[in-house]
Design an enzyme around this catalytic site. Structure first.
Site, short mmCIF file in Angstrom:
data_model
loop_
_atom_site.label_atom_id
_atom_site.label_comp_id
_atom_site.label_asym_id
_atom_site.label_seq_id
_atom_site.Cartn_x
_atom_site.Cartn_y
_atom_site.Cartn_z
N GLU A 281 -5.78 6.30 6.27
CA GLU A 281 -4.37 6.64 6.20
C GLU A 281 -4.27 8.14 5.95
O GLU A 281 -4.76 8.64 4.95
CB GLU A 281 -3.71 5.82 5.08
CG GLU A 281 -2.22 5.94 5.00
CD GLU A 281 -1.51 5.51 6.29
OE1 GLU A 281 -2.10 4.82 7.12
OE2 GLU A 281 -0.35 5.91 6.45
N GLU A 312 2.35 14.30 10.98
CA GLU A 312 0.89 14.29 10.92
C GLU A 312 0.27 14.21 12.32
O GLU A 312 -0.81 14.75 12.55
CB GLU A 312 0.42 13.14 10.03
CG GLU A 312 0.76 13.39 8.57
CD GLU A 312 1.17 12.13 7.82
OE1 GLU A 312 0.87 11.02 8.29
OE2 GLU A 312 1.83 12.27 6.77
N ASP A 470 3.12 3.90 3.45
CA ASP A 470 1.91 3.16 3.06
C ASP A 470 2.07 1.68 3.36
O ASP A 470 1.13 1.02 3.82
CB ASP A 470 1.63 3.35 1.56
CG ASP A 470 1.39 4.81 1.20
OD1 ASP A 470 0.90 5.55 2.07
OD2 ASP A 470 1.69 5.21 0.07
P1 8BR Z 1 5.77 8.78 5.53
O1 8BR Z 1 6.10 8.77 4.08
O2 8BR Z 1 4.32 8.61 5.83
O3 8BR Z 1 6.41 9.90 6.29
O4 8BR Z 1 6.43 7.43 6.13
C1 8BR Z 1 7.74 7.14 5.94
C2 8BR Z 1 8.14 6.06 6.92
O5 8BR Z 1 9.12 5.27 6.26
C3 8BR Z 1 8.83 6.57 8.18
O6 8BR Z 1 7.92 6.74 9.22
C4 8BR Z 1 9.84 5.46 8.51
O7 8BR Z 1 9.27 4.59 9.45
C5 8BR Z 1 10.00 4.72 7.19
N1 8BR Z 1 11.36 4.79 6.63
C6 8BR Z 1 12.04 5.81 6.06
BR1 8BR Z 1 11.44 7.51 5.81
N2 8BR Z 1 13.28 5.48 5.66
C7 8BR Z 1 13.41 4.18 5.98
C8 8BR Z 1 14.47 3.26 5.83
N3 8BR Z 1 15.62 3.62 5.29
N4 8BR Z 1 14.29 1.98 6.28
C9 8BR Z 1 13.11 1.62 6.83
N5 8BR Z 1 12.06 2.47 7.01
C10 8BR Z 1 12.20 3.73 6.58
#
Ligand code: 8BR
Length: 491
Positions: A281, A312, A470
């Site tokens: 990851e 990333e 995650d």
């Molecule tokens: P990172 O922290 O690795 O960027 O991943 C965050 C992921 O959380 C995003 O790629 C997105 O798919 C998901 N996400 C986020 Br931000 N906000 C969200 C929400 N309100 N509902 C569902 N998924 C969410």
């Protein structure tokens, strides 16, 4: 693409993965965990901090833009910059004094498990996996207390030269310090006044002070490495935290030493079970030398699966020599999703992977090498399961049991995600990557690779965004492992 149909597919996928999960015997998770100390800043807190220093010296530090917190003034300057711009930032500190100073002068509201491996280990236990073996090289007593209190959660412990598996609370290293990251949250419209400068915070965001104590090493204890078979059977491993590797250490060792050790650990894990799959990851890695070494030396040719977000993907492509594609991913715009898809495929090829899973707000892309034991439908189920977990995590801020994770099924599939995919369909069909029908199912059959693309569920007012990435990556990977085990069991 039909929203109701994708909602139903999410539901079917969730129950199908739920049935498969008991086939998993165990998962190994390493290396990074820390304690997150969270403080929501109000005007009073800010006033108290600001009166500790002269306005002129704060301004001077703001202009100097410190990239590391060496003294309290560095912290205050970066906090002012982050609040002024409403931009999230993560700044490292290499001294324990920062933690002490913040504790003494600010304090925190609450603390929780932080770090990808720590968060993922707890999540997998909550999903009901029979055995989750976590390994954190710097497991302190305090840190151990943040692991789920479950018999399924184990950690290797060296006793009398032999390795045993015990709950982290019985396996910590006595007398070592904890790695504590500070998360300083602030809200839109907070009034800030420093000397003659006044501004209103433009949006909710946060500053993270990430602690990188000098003793931190991404390494495996010698006895544990040598007796890795004491983990018992594991079906897969989820590895993260490589961003902690530094170019040089005070004792003369360099990143090359830790990269080599990381590779040895991976190869040893694989030697225990030829079917074992390894997922790495990724998270943002500022240092380009380290980013390149992680990708080219640790990931390439050694692991099977990679999980990452859009930024990333761009960063990875950039150090691998695909600048143009990297900029196209970052620019997003009309061609953003095409660039992202091409980027995922490029990473799959360059790094000789079996699977590259990219998650974005509204859809996920998983590029797959030919010859994978699962069908595209089974891969799609794994991604949709992850999407429901993400929705629960966003909705509730936590996932305590697999049954509770069903809450995510009530969250609708993102309309914006579906719209993005409609545009992408034109590209795929135009290039004959798939027929319109195949695209409706989310399947792309390529010459050298396949791919699955699904719209995901998005919570409109998330309770928290920490740990969602995650949950997506780990959720999809263990769902895939479980489906493989189920298949091999002939079920
Ligand atoms: P990172 O922290 O690795 O960027 O991943 C965050 C992921 O959380 C995003 O790629 C997105 O798919 C998901 N996400 C986020 Br931000 N906000 C969200 C929400 N309100 N509902 C569902 N998924 C969410």
């Amino acid at each position: 693409m039909d929203l109701a149909e994708w909602d139903q597919r999410h539901r079917d996928a969730f129950y199908s993965v739920k049935e498969a999960l008991p086939y998993l015997e165990g998962v190994f998770v390493a290396y990074n965990s820390n304690i997150d100390a969270i403080k929501h800043l109000n005007e009073e807190d800010l006033a108290k901090l600001l009166e500790l220093f002269e306005a002129a010296e704060i301004q001077e530090k703001i202009s100097a833009y410190p990239r590391e917190i060496k003294e309290p003034l560095d912290f205050l300057a970066r906090l002012m910059i982050s609040m002024r711009d409403g931009k999230a930032a993560e700044v490292p500190t290499y001294t324990a004094e920062t933690h002490e100073w913040l504790k003494g002068h600010l304090g925190f509201d609450y603390a929780r498990m932080g770090g990808q491996a720590g968060i993922i280990a707890n999540l997998l236990v909550h999903l009901g996996l029979k055995k989750v073996v976590a390994y954190v090289p710097w497991l302190s007593e305090e840190q151990a207390g943040y692991f789920a209190p479950s018999e399924s959660l184990l950690h290797p412990k060296v006793e009398g030269g032999k390795v045993f598996l015990k709950h982290p609370l019985e396996a910590y290293k006595p007398g070592i310090d904890s790695k504590v990251n500070w998360i300083l949250e602030y809200s839109k419209d907070l009034d800030v006044s420093c000397g003659g400068n006044t501004f209103k915070v433009p949006r909710d965001n946060r500053l993270i002070i990430s602690s990188r104590p000098k003793w931190l090493r991404l390494d495996m204890d010698k006895e544990i490495y040598e007796q890795l078979d004491s983990l018992g059977h594991v079906d897969g491993a989820i590895l993260s935290g490589y961003q902690m590797i530094k170019e040089e250490y005070e004792d003369g060792t360099t990143y090359e030493d830790y990269v080599a050790k990381s590779v040895r650990a991976i190869e040893k894990l694989k030697s225990l079970n030829p079917e074992l799959r390894i997922h790495v990851e990724l998270t943002s890695i500022q240092n380009r030398v380290i980013r390149k070494a992680i990708l080219e030396e640790i990931v390439a040719g050694h692991v099977h699966s990679l999980g990452l977000d859009t930024v990333e993907v761009a960063n990875a492509l950039n150090v691998l020599g695909h600048e143009e594609l990297s900029y196209a991913v970052i620019r997003k715009g009309e061609n953003g999703i095409m660039a992202l898809y091409q980027g995922a495929v490029q990473l799959l090829e360059d790094l000789a992977l079996e699977r590259v899973h990219v998650h974005c707000l509204g859809f996920y892309i998983c590029a797959l090498a030919k010859g994978h034991p699962l069908t595209l439908k089974e891969h799609r189920d794994s991604l949709l399961f992850a999407s429901s977990l993400a929705a629960t995590q966003a909705l509730e801020g936590k996932i305590e049991t697999l049954d509770e994770a069903e809450a995510g099924l009530e969250v609708p599939v993102s309309e914006k995600g579906l719209e993005d995919l409609e545009n992408f369909k034109l590209y795929c069909v135009g290039r004959k990557l798939c027929s319109p029908d195949e695209f409706e199912y989310g399947y792309i059959y390529g010459v050298k690779h396949d791919a699955v693309i699904v719209p995901s569920k998005v919570v409109s007012k998330p309770r928290a965004t920490v740990g969602i990435g995650d949950a997506i990556s780990a959720g999809a990977f263990v769902a895939m492992l479980a489906k493989m085990k189920q298949k091999w069991a002939g079920k």
